[in-house]
Design a protein around this motif. Structure first.
Motif, PDB file in Angstrom:
ATOM      1  N   HIS A 129      41.991  57.299  34.697  1.00 24.60           N
ATOM      2  CA  HIS A 129      43.430  57.016  34.594  1.00 24.60           C
ATOM      3  C   HIS A 129      43.653  56.084  33.409  1.00 24.60           C
ATOM      4  O   HIS A 129      43.527  54.862  33.545  1.00 24.60           O
ATOM      5  CB  HIS A 129      43.939  56.382  35.886  1.00 24.60           C
ATOM      6  CG  HIS A 129      43.729  57.262  37.078  1.00 24.60           C
ATOM      7  ND1 HIS A 129      42.588  57.192  37.850  1.00 24.60           N
ATOM      8  CD2 HIS A 129      44.486  58.259  37.587  1.00 24.60           C
ATOM      9  CE1 HIS A 129      42.674  58.107  38.796  1.00 24.60           C
ATOM     10  NE2 HIS A 129      43.812  58.760  38.662  1.00 24.60           N
ATOM     11  N   PRO A 130      43.974  56.647  32.249  1.00 26.68           N
ATOM     12  CA  PRO A 130      44.146  55.812  31.052  1.00 26.68           C
ATOM     13  C   PRO A 130      45.231  54.752  31.234  1.00 26.68           C
ATOM     14  O   PRO A 130      45.230  53.733  30.529  1.00 26.68           O
ATOM     15  CB  PRO A 130      44.540  56.830  29.976  1.00 26.68           C
ATOM     16  CG  PRO A 130      44.065  58.135  30.487  1.00 26.68           C
ATOM     17  CD  PRO A 130      44.173  58.073  31.969  1.00 26.68           C
ATOM     18  N   ALA A 131      46.165  54.984  32.154  1.00 25.16           N
ATOM     19  CA  ALA A 131      47.227  53.997  32.374  1.00 25.16           C
ATOM     20  C   ALA A 131      46.659  52.678  32.886  1.00 25.16           C
ATOM     21  O   ALA A 131      47.268  51.614  32.710  1.00 25.16           O
ATOM     22  CB  ALA A 131      48.240  54.563  33.362  1.00 25.16           C
ATOM     23  N   ASN A 132      45.472  52.742  33.516  1.00 21.22           N
ATOM     24  CA  ASN A 132      44.869  51.517  34.061  1.00 21.22           C
ATOM     25  C   ASN A 132      44.032  50.770  33.019  1.00 21.22           C
ATOM     26  O   ASN A 132      43.229  49.924  33.371  1.00 21.22           O
ATOM     27  CB  ASN A 132      43.973  51.866  35.260  1.00 21.22           C
ATOM     28  CG  ASN A 132      44.764  52.509  36.365  1.00 21.22           C
ATOM     29  OD1 ASN A 132      45.978  52.406  36.391  1.00 21.22           O
ATOM     30  ND2 ASN A 132      44.087  53.180  37.271  1.00 21.22           N
ATOM     31  N   GLY A 133      44.171  51.133  31.769  1.00 22.69           N
ATOM     32  CA  GLY A 133      43.409  50.453  30.716  1.00 22.69           C
ATOM     33  C   GLY A 133      42.350  51.366  30.139  1.00 22.69           C
ATOM     34  O   GLY A 133      41.943  52.343  30.784  1.00 22.69           O
ATOM     35  N   THR A 134      41.913  51.055  28.944  1.00 22.55           N
ATOM     36  CA  THR A 134      40.901  51.889  28.289  1.00 22.55           C
ATOM     37  C   THR A 134      39.694  51.029  27.912  1.00 22.55           C
ATOM     38  O   THR A 134      39.775  49.798  27.875  1.00 22.55           O
ATOM     39  CB  THR A 134      41.470  52.539  27.013  1.00 22.55           C
ATOM     40  OG1 THR A 134      41.997  51.499  26.188  1.00 22.55           O
ATOM     41  CG2 THR A 134      42.552  53.533  27.329  1.00 22.55           C
ATOM     42  N   VAL A 135      38.587  51.718  27.660  1.00 24.75           N
ATOM     43  CA  VAL A 135      37.354  51.021  27.267  1.00 24.75           C
ATOM     44  C   VAL A 135      37.480  50.623  25.795  1.00 24.75           C
ATOM     45  O   VAL A 135      37.794  51.454  24.940  1.00 24.75           O
ATOM     46  CB  VAL A 135      36.130  51.937  27.468  1.00 24.75           C
ATOM     47  CG1 VAL A 135      34.861  51.238  27.013  1.00 24.75           C
ATOM     48  CG2 VAL A 135      36.009  52.332  28.921  1.00 24.75           C
ATOM     49  N   SER A 136      37.236  49.369  25.511  1.00 21.82           N
ATOM     50  CA  SER A 136      37.354  48.915  24.121  1.00 21.82           C
ATOM     51  C   SER A 136      36.064  49.239  23.374  1.00 21.82           C
ATOM     52  O   SER A 136      35.001  49.404  23.994  1.00 21.82           O
ATOM     53  CB  SER A 136      37.610  47.415  24.106  1.00 21.82           C
ATOM     54  OG  SER A 136      36.610  46.767  24.839  1.00 21.82           O
ATOM     55  N   PRO A 137      36.122  49.351  22.033  1.00 21.69           N
ATOM     56  CA  PRO A 137      34.910  49.632  21.260  1.00 21.69           C
ATOM     57  C   PRO A 137      33.816  48.612  21.567  1.00 21.69           C
ATOM     58  O   PRO A 137      34.086  47.405  21.642  1.00 21.69           O
ATOM     59  CB  PRO A 137      35.397  49.515  19.814  1.00 21.69           C
ATOM     60  CG  PRO A 137      36.839  49.858  19.884  1.00 21.69           C
ATOM     61  CD  PRO A 137      37.322  49.327  21.190  1.00 21.69           C
ATOM     62  N   GLY A 138      32.608  49.105  21.767  1.00 23.23           N
ATOM     63  CA  GLY A 138      31.496  48.224  22.104  1.00 23.23           C
ATOM     64  C   GLY A 138      31.366  47.959  23.591  1.00 23.23           C
ATOM     65  O   GLY A 138      30.391  47.362  24.044  1.00 23.23           O
ATOM     66  N   GLY A 139      32.364  48.409  24.359  1.00 18.13           N
ATOM     67  CA  GLY A 139      32.332  48.176  25.808  1.00 18.13           C
ATOM     68  C   GLY A 139      31.358  49.110  26.490  1.00 18.13           C
ATOM     69  O   GLY A 139      30.738  49.965  25.858  1.00 18.13           O
ATOM     70  N   SER A 140      31.208  48.905  27.790  1.00 16.56           N
ATOM     71  CA  SER A 140      30.291  49.783  28.524  1.00 16.56           C
ATOM     72  C   SER A 140      31.074  50.603  29.541  1.00 16.56           C
ATOM     73  O   SER A 140      32.112  50.175  30.042  1.00 16.56           O
ATOM     74  CB  SER A 140      29.205  48.959  29.212  1.00 16.56           C
ATOM     75  OG  SER A 140      29.800  48.057  30.097  1.00 16.56           O
ATOM     76  N   ASP A 190      38.398  53.400  34.076  1.00 17.78           N
ATOM     77  CA  ASP A 190      37.808  53.852  35.337  1.00 17.78           C
ATOM     78  C   ASP A 190      37.147  55.231  35.204  1.00 17.78           C
ATOM     79  O   ASP A 190      36.804  55.850  36.212  1.00 17.78           O
ATOM     80  CB  ASP A 190      38.854  53.852  36.454  1.00 17.78           C
ATOM     81  CG  ASP A 190      40.024  54.758  36.119  1.00 17.78           C
ATOM     82  OD1 ASP A 190      40.088  55.223  34.968  1.00 17.78           O
ATOM     83  OD2 ASP A 190      40.866  54.981  37.008  1.00 17.78           O
ATOM     84  N   ALA A 191      36.966  55.712  33.985  1.00 19.48           N
ATOM     85  CA  ALA A 191      36.268  56.994  33.790  1.00 19.48           C
ATOM     86  C   ALA A 191      34.777  56.791  34.082  1.00 19.48           C
ATOM     87  O   ALA A 191      34.210  55.752  33.732  1.00 19.48           O
ATOM     88  CB  ALA A 191      36.460  57.495  32.368  1.00 19.48           C
ATOM     89  N   THR A 192      34.181  57.781  34.748  1.00 24.97           N
ATOM     90  CA  THR A 192      32.765  57.661  35.123  1.00 24.97           C
ATOM     91  C   THR A 192      31.919  58.611  34.278  1.00 24.97           C
ATOM     92  O   THR A 192      32.287  59.771  34.103  1.00 24.97           O
ATOM     93  CB  THR A 192      32.578  58.003  36.613  1.00 24.97           C
ATOM     94  OG1 THR A 192      33.498  57.217  37.349  1.00 24.97           O
ATOM     95  CG2 THR A 192      31.175  57.683  37.074  1.00 24.97           C
ATOM     96  N   ALA A 193      30.808  58.081  33.776  1.00 18.82           N
ATOM     97  CA  ALA A 193      29.908  58.896  32.959  1.00 18.82           C
ATOM     98  C   ALA A 193      28.728  59.368  33.800  1.00 18.82           C
ATOM     99  O   ALA A 193      28.148  58.583  34.556  1.00 18.82           O
ATOM    100  CB  ALA A 193      29.409  58.086  31.774  1.00 18.82           C
ATOM    101  N   THR A 194      28.407  60.639  33.678  1.00 18.14           N
ATOM    102  CA  THR A 194      27.203  61.179  34.320  1.00 18.14           C
ATOM    103  C   THR A 194      26.431  61.984  33.283  1.00 18.14           C
ATOM    104  O   THR A 194      26.995  62.393  32.275  1.00 18.14           O
ATOM    105  CB  THR A 194      27.555  62.114  35.503  1.00 18.14           C
ATOM    106  OG1 THR A 194      28.491  63.076  35.037  1.00 18.14           O
ATOM    107  CG2 THR A 194      28.136  61.355  36.665  1.00 18.14           C
ATOM    108  N   ILE A 195      25.146  62.197  33.565  1.00 13.31           N
ATOM    109  CA  ILE A 195      24.351  63.037  32.664  1.00 13.31           C
ATOM    110  C   ILE A 195      24.309  64.425  33.267  1.00 13.31           C
ATOM    111  O   ILE A 195      23.826  64.616  34.377  1.00 13.31           O
ATOM    112  CB  ILE A 195      22.933  62.467  32.479  1.00 13.31           C
ATOM    113  CG1 ILE A 195      23.025  61.110  31.787  1.00 13.31           C
ATOM    114  CG2 ILE A 195      22.085  63.418  31.646  1.00 13.31           C
ATOM    115  CD1 ILE A 195      21.715  60.396  31.675  1.00 13.31           C
ATOM    116  N   ALA A 196      24.876  65.383  32.535  1.00 14.02           N
ATOM    117  CA  ALA A 196      24.958  66.749  33.046  1.00 14.02           C
ATOM    118  C   ALA A 196      24.047  67.650  32.234  1.00 14.02           C
ATOM    119  O   ALA A 196      23.656  67.313  31.125  1.00 14.02           O
ATOM    120  CB  ALA A 196      26.394  67.243  32.964  1.00 14.02           C
TER     121      ALA A 196
END
Lengths: 250, 329
Positions: B114-125, B92-98
């Motif tokens: 919140h890493p407890a809710n899962g993480t982005v797997s390699p190659g994911g978006s 659920d981390a959000t990416a912005t261009i700063a």
């Protein structure tokens, strides 16, 4: 008109020289020793003067940039300015000018002497093409050592800038900040641009030097004239080419 | 210098040169010689702005990778980010261009999530959010400036119109035409203020006269006393009304006691009957009131009595009584 003819003649003979030299490229392993010798004379021996020159160019650049930029409150951009200027422009050009003055003139003098004293004719008589024996090692060597020499010069110039930033009180930028701003905007493409530029300059300088030397005719007086012509033409070529290469790479 | 020494020095020169080139490329993040460590994720935006390969990827300000390359995918600008293998990005981390600074380059900023809710797997978006860039903000500011300019222009126009209708021109004309009156008014005002300062007149006395102040104070105190009394009176009235409401006392009984009301009602009814009888010309009292003959008879009788009394002037009281009785009956 006569001058234009001479210029076109020189240009044509330089192209022919390049073609003949690279035509004998398959025999390069046999001339490896001569390539190393030329790399020593042109690259290693130029290291000292390149170091001194680059250090002070970097230092002066940082000093001038710092004195100007501090009025605009943009001292933190000194690193960017020095970094980019050196790697894209001043580094290749200054090393090329050094090369023209130190190596190019020596090559022209050597080859002109050989030509005037008919050593070149002797080589031809022995069926040793002077392009392979005299020109190709020098061209290969310059293609090998020019990027190294330029990169060493550029990095020493960067350190010269860092020393000024650290020790000149009116600038007073920490080296860490200097290098941070230097790497922030610098990309490998820009470094490659600088190295490509240096490679072209080196090749052209050695080609002009060899061509001018081998085209020398007459007596010993002509040797001196040939050296002068070689250096002057090299310097002009560097600056003219610099514009077009920069435009092409932009 | 023999050949070996020369070769060694040339070799050293090349090694140093190559090492410096390698270090430089490495230091510039996206060095082509760098090993591909870590894993890649993609982040799609509507615009990558100034983002380019080699820019930082920062999570909560800490550099965790670099932008490997940028490309267009399905009408969206996509950045491929190379993240260090020891860093996990929350799903659920959000990416912005700063922006790294006003003149600086951009970077991809990630929040912690919140890493407890899962993480982005390699190659994911990654989840992304487009934020307004400086150009857009400056554009908005430009529009605002235009609006302010036009508003000020309107105000300026209304104040100084060329046709003579401007506010300042009107004010100027007003002042010019009435300068004499204004001077007089100002002089009067000055005189009045001088008088006040010197304690003359009502206002002056009010401000500067101690006696007037004392009187005013006394008056105020009296008003205060009167107010206190009024309050007491109101309180008493309120208690009286409360008593009345509760049915106590005469008034209370009168207003709220049913039995009294019934009595009153009966009394009123009786009274009405009496008055009806009074108005009735046939009743005794009605006749007494409405019949003129009766009064005439009474008057006649009284006249007779008067005469009888006159005749009794010389007789004794017993005779008089006897005479009166005979006259009456």
């Amino acid at each position: 008109m006569n001058k234009l003819n001479q210029l076109l003649d020189a240009f044509g003979s330089a192209l022919l020289l390049t073609g003949r030299a690279f035509a004998s490229l398959p025999s390069a392993p046999r001339i490896l020793k001569r390539v190393i010798e030329q790399a020593f004379l042109g690259g290693y021996s130029s290291l000292g003067i390149v170091t001194i020159l680059s250090f002070f160019i970097g230092a002066v650049l940082a000093l001038q940039a710092g004195l100007t930029l501090k009025d605009f409150g943009a001292k933190q951009l000194i690193g960017t300015l020095v970094g980019e200027s050196l790697v894209r422009e001043l580094g290749p050009v200054m090393v090329a000018i050094l090369l023209a003055g130190r190596v190019g003139s020596a090559i022209t003098a050597e080859l002109a002497s050989m030509k005037v004293y008919q050593e070149v004719d002797a080589l031809v008589t022995m069926n040793i093409p002077p392009e392979r024996f005299l020109v190709l090692p020098r061209l290969l060597a310059v293609l090998l050592y020019m990027p190294m020499l330029t990169m060493i010069g550029v990095i020493i110039g960067w350190f010269g800038g860092a020393v000024v930033c650290k020790f000149v009180e009116i600038i007073a930028v920490e080296p860490a900040q200097y290098f941070q701003s230097l790497t922030q905007f610098l990309t490998t493409e820009k470094v490659l641009d600088g190295l490509i530029k240096a490679e072209i300059f080196g090749f052209v300088i050695i080609l002009i030097a060899c061509n001018t030397g081998l085209r020398t005719t007459g007596g010993p007086r002509e040797i001196g004239h040939a050296v002068t012509r070689s250096v002057v033409f090299s310097l002009i070529s560097i600056l003219v080419l610099d514009y077009f290469i920069t435009k092409a790479l932009a | 210098m023999n050949q070996n020494q020369m070769t060694a020095r040339v070799g050293l020169f090349f090694i140093i040169g190559l090492a410096l080139i390698w270090v430089t490329f490495e230091a510039l993040h996206n060095g082509r010689f760098s090993t591909k460590e870590g894993y890649t994720v993609t982040a799609a935006f509507s615009s990558l702005k100034e983002l380019k390969a080699g820019n930082d990827v920062r999570m909560a300000g800490v550099q965790i990778g670099t932008v490997e390359r940028t490309r267009l995918v399905d009408g969206r600008a996509e950045a491929v980010l190379r993240i260090r293998s020891d860093v996990q990005i929350a799903a659920d981390a959000t990416a912005t261009i700063a922006m790294a600074g006003l003149l600086g380059s951009n970077y991809v900023s990630l929040d912690l999530g919140h890493p407890a809710n899962g993480t982005v797997s390699p190659g994911g978006s990654l989840r992304t959010k487009d934020v307004a860039d400086l150009n857009q903000i400056i554009g908005d500011l430009g529009n605002l400036g235009q609006e302010i300019k036009s508003t000020l222009g309107q105000i300026s126009g209304s104040m100084s119109s060329d046709t003579g209708g401007g506010l300042f021109q009107k004010l100027d004309r007003l002042v010019t035409e009435n300068s004499a009156k204004i001077s007089t008014t100002v002089a009067n005002l000055e005189a009045v203020t001088n008088q006040i300062r010197s304690g003359e007149g009502t206002l002056g006395k009010l401000i500067y006269d101690q006696a007037a102040y004392d009187q005013l104070l006394a008056t105020v105190n009296e008003i205060k006393g009167a107010a206190t009394e009024a309050r007491t009176f109101i309180n008493e009235t309120q208690s009286l009304i409360a008593q009345v409401k509760s049915g106590q006392g005469t008034l209370g009984t009168l207003f709220y006691d049913e039995a009294t009301a019934d009595n009153l009602r009966v009394t009123v009814r009786n009274l009405r009957e009496v008055s009806d009888k009074l108005n009735d010309a046939n009743s005794t009292f009605g006749q007494l009131i409405t019949n003129d003959n009766l009064i005439k008879d009474v008057q006649g009788t009284l006249r007779k009595v008067d005469r009888a009394m006159d005749g009794l002037g010389d007789q004794g009281p017993i005779t008089a009584v006897g005479a009166a009785a005979s006259a009456l009956f």
